[in-house]
Enzyme design. Structure first.
Site, short mmCIF file in Angstrom:
data_model
loop_
_atom_site.label_atom_id
_atom_site.label_comp_id
_atom_site.label_asym_id
_atom_site.label_seq_id
_atom_site.Cartn_x
_atom_site.Cartn_y
_atom_site.Cartn_z
N GLY A 240 0.75 -1.32 -0.06
CA GLY A 240 0.03 -0.08 -0.20
C GLY A 240 0.93 1.30 0.03
N PRO A 276 4.66 -5.34 -0.78
CG PRO A 276 7.00 -4.51 -0.93
CD PRO A 276 6.25 -5.47 -0.47
CB CYS A 344 -17.28 5.01 -27.87
SG CYS A 344 -16.76 5.25 -29.45
C1 PLP Z 1 -3.62 -8.17 -0.11
C2 PLP Z 1 -2.65 -6.98 -0.99
N1 PLP Z 1 -1.46 -7.17 -0.76
C3 PLP Z 1 -0.57 -6.33 -1.32
C4 PLP Z 1 -1.21 -5.29 -2.14
C5 PLP Z 1 -0.28 -4.53 -2.98
O1 PLP Z 1 -0.49 -3.27 -2.66
P1 PLP Z 1 0.22 -1.95 -3.38
O2 PLP Z 1 0.55 -2.42 -4.61
O3 PLP Z 1 -0.35 -0.67 -2.97
O4 PLP Z 1 1.78 -2.14 -2.47
C6 PLP Z 1 -2.68 -5.27 -2.51
C7 PLP Z 1 -3.13 -4.42 -3.29
O5 PLP Z 1 -4.14 -3.96 -3.32
C8 PLP Z 1 -3.37 -6.19 -1.93
O6 PLP Z 1 -4.67 -6.51 -2.07
#
Ligand code: PLP
Length: 413
Positions: A240, A276, A344
């Site tokens: 996240g 990540p 479109c």
């Molecule tokens: C369970 C889980 N882990 C990791 C991620 C990776 O998130 P990000 O790409 O924002 O680091 C996500 C994405 O939404 C997720 O659903």
């Protein structure tokens, strides 16, 4: 910003390759990634989370191109997958199954069987019915599965509502009220091996505060659960970490690792994991597109690109914006324009009322920070091609996914 992008004698380069040169060979639109940028992000992620001794599981959903997954494998990373397709990809790329975490609210039985047969390290369980289904499958296959319970910590990541995942009412995770039930079911099963807890509070989070809050809650819960006799050995804190889409807001690995380290200090024998995605690959990619038409209009002119929402869905999906740069830097006046695609749909726009140097019909532009949740979300809407993906390495480049044409797809009908 992608430090691997710069103008050299008015031409926009990725590393040492001119994007216009690639465009001439590959044809627009196409995705283009900087290998050095991805390597740099992997290295800084590793360096920041070293103090937590955390295992890093790249979230394959951000970009699951095999060449990119191979880079993760080479760097020793694990993976977080959400489907059997992603599982197959990470295994082909050489990520060992024991470093794979399987997340997602709706794992089908065939997907769980594939994951059990592959011997993945951890299932993140998101509901009691899923837990029951996994127990039955393990019994019938005589397998044991490592599991963590993904909880819904009810912490707001303060991000776009479509990418907030950890608040009450969201479909993700098991609520705290059901955690006891989940843990006892796991404890009673000879086929499930409890590892611990998992959370993922959302994506594109740009401050460390929500991570502090969630880690504080988790620390207390883990202490209590351990007192109650549950062997919590693993804690998966999800991903996240936000990147800078041009407004200057992002969350660097150092800040978030520091907050996690501070709040979780004192919890012994706890293996931390992170997942990540965007922060590893987002900055590395651009979407290169040509201006099909320049349509003068009132109040603002339109630049109509040959890339559309089917190629890059984020603006239509979450009102996301990507900085735009011309491939040729010219001394021209600035103007306010709307940048749209050819699809479109009125949601098919990239930027409304954006100030750019005046760009002529036929010129090419790059939409920046398009390495994550770009190519992977592409669709064939309007019977369009799935566009190519290219990787730049120094002054060389390689197509890492060929164009999938409408003609290719017609063979299936
Ligand atoms: C369970 C889980 N882990 C990791 C991620 C990776 O998130 P990000 O790409 O924002 O680091 C996500 C994405 O939404 C997720 O659903």
């Amino acid at each position: 910003m992608n430090q691997m992008l710069r103008y050299i004698e008015s031409e926009l380069y990725m590393e040492s390759a001119a994007l216009n040169r690639i465009a001439e060979q590959v044809g627009t639109p196409f995705y283009c990634y900087s290998k050095a940028n991805i390597e740099q992000q992997i290295a800084s992620c590793k360096a920041a989370f070293n103090r937590l001794d955390a295992t890093i599981h790249y979230a394959a959903k951000a970009n699951s191109n095999l060449s990119i997954l191979r880079m993760m494998a080479k760097a020793g990373l694990g993976a977080d997958v959400v489907s059997v397709g992603e599982l197959e990809r990470v295994i082909i790329a050489g990520i060992p199954a024991e470093k794979v975490i399987f997340s997602g609210v709706g794992k089908r039985k065939d997907e769980m069987v594939a994951a059990l047969n592959a011997g993945i390290g951890q299932f993140n369980l998101e509901s009691i019915p899923e837990l029951d289904a996994l127990i039955l499958l393990c019994e019938s296959l005589n397998k044991t599965a490592g599991v963590s319970v993904r909880i819904n910590p009810d912490v707001d990541g303060s991000t776009h509502r479509h990418i907030t995942t950890g608040v009450k009412g969201s479909k993700f995770g098991i609520s705290m009220e059901q955690l006891d039930q989940a843990l006892s079911r796991i404890g009673e099963s000879a086929h499930l091996q409890l590892r611990g807890l998992a959370v993922h509070i959302g994506s594109q989070i740009v401050t460390a505060a929500p991570y502090r809050k969630v880690c504080e809650r988790l620390r207390d819960w883990i202490v209590n659960l351990r007192r109650a006799g549950h062997a919590i050995t693993h804690l998966d804190l999800g991903g996240g970490f936000g990147i800078d889409y041009g407004d200057g807001n992002y969350l660097d690995f150092e800040s978030v690792a520091t907050v996690m380290h501070e709040t979780l200090q004192g919890l012994d024998n706890l293996q931390i994991a992170i997942e990540p995605g965007r922060s590893i690959v987002g900055n590395a990619g651009v979407l290169v597109s040509a201006v099909i038409f320049r349509k003068e209009d009132d109040p603002l002119p339109f630049l109509i690109l040959d890339a559309g929402m089917n190629d890059l869905m984020r603006p239509a999906l979450y009102q996301a914006s990507h900085p735009i740069q011309p491939l040729l830097e010219r001394k021209v006046e600035m103007e306010v324009v709307n940048v749209v695609g050819p699809i479109c749909e009125s949601t098919d726009f990239f930027s409304k009322a954006i100030t750019l140097p005046k760009i002529a019909q036929g010129e090419r532009v790059a939409l920046l920070q398009a390495g994550a949740y770009g190519a992977v979300m592409a669709s064939i809407y309007n019977s369009r091609d799935i566009i190519p993906e290219v990787m730049v390495d120094g002054d060389r480049f390689e197509t890492i996914r060929r164009r999938i044409t409408n003609h290719n797809l017609l063979e299936f009908e």
